[in-house]
Design a protein around this motif. Structure first.
Motif, PDB file in Angstrom:
ATOM      1  N   ASP A  15       0.617  -1.011   0.023  1.00  9.64           N
ATOM      2  CA  ASP A  15      -0.221  -0.412  -0.072  1.00  9.64           C
ATOM      3  C   ASP A  15       0.698   0.863  -0.327  1.00  9.64           C
ATOM      4  O   ASP A  15       1.827   1.356   0.733  1.00  9.64           O
ATOM      5  CB  ASP A  15      -0.915  -0.100   1.152  1.00  9.64           C
TER       6      ASP A  15
ATOM      7  N   GLU B  90      -4.135   0.364  -1.864  1.00  7.89           N
ATOM      8  CA  GLU B  90      -3.007  -0.648  -2.906  1.00  7.89           C
ATOM      9  C   GLU B  90      -2.887  -0.190  -3.785  1.00  7.89           C
ATOM     10  O   GLU B  90      -1.257  -0.029  -4.400  1.00  7.89           O
ATOM     11  CB  GLU B  90      -3.897  -1.346  -3.172  1.00  7.89           C
ATOM     12  N   ASP B  91      -2.877   0.746  -5.020  1.00 12.30           N
ATOM     13  CA  ASP B  91      -3.121   1.875  -6.182  1.00 12.30           C
ATOM     14  C   ASP B  91      -4.154   2.479  -6.343  1.00 12.30           C
ATOM     15  O   ASP B  91      -4.986   2.680  -5.831  1.00 12.30           O
ATOM     16  CB  ASP B  91      -2.895   0.722  -7.296  1.00 12.30           C
TER      17      ASP B  91
END
Length: 154
Positions: A14, A74-75
């Protein structure tokens, strides 16, 4: 501690992201966090329009026009606003210390966990910190709210 920092600051796992969400303007940061409004992310602060950063804003801090919400995710394409919030306003709840209305009272024989049962220092208010993220964090917060001694903070 080193592995936590590596996870947050490295390129695997993350990372921190900032984004303005027009749909969140006028809402309190507190409600965004407690209602699990941003699916797939943990909101941790705000970057105000003037560039100032507020980490873990107070409960009355509102998201203003052009503010960016700071999250851990996470993205940058794995999170976004939920269609239906999961938190306290999505269900009928009784605020701590308030008496339930007659409709909310439950006359069943179901056992309830006594406030503070099994918690260290349960005889006085406590301060709790959740680290990490799980999809059921809203349920965990609701349960902690039921059993934590009065005056406790998360």
């Amino acid at each position: 501690l080193a592995s936590v920092l590596e996870s947050l600051l490295g390129f695997e796992g993350d990372e921190f992201y900032l984004r303005a969400w027009p749909d969140l303007v006028g809402r309190s940061f507190h409600s965004i966090f407690l209602e699990d409004t941003l699916e797939g992310a943990v909101p941790i602060g705000l970057r105000k329009r003037n560039g100032s950063i507020i980490l873990i804003p107070g409960p009355d801090e509102l998201v203003d026009d052009h503010d960016e919400v700071i999250v851990i995710a996470e993205d940058d394409d794995t999170y976004g606003p939920r269609v239906t919030p999961l938190g306290p306003s999505a269900t009928t709840t009784t605020p701590r210390g308030a008496k339930p209305s007659e409709e909310e009272e439950d006359d069943s024989e179901e056992e309830h966990t006594p406030r503070g049962h099994g918690l260290v220092g349960a005889d006085r208010a406590q301060h709790y910190l959740f680290l990490g993220w799980r999809n059921d964090v809203a349920d965990m917060v609701a349960y902690l709210d039921e059993i934590a001694p009065h005056g406790s903070t998360l």
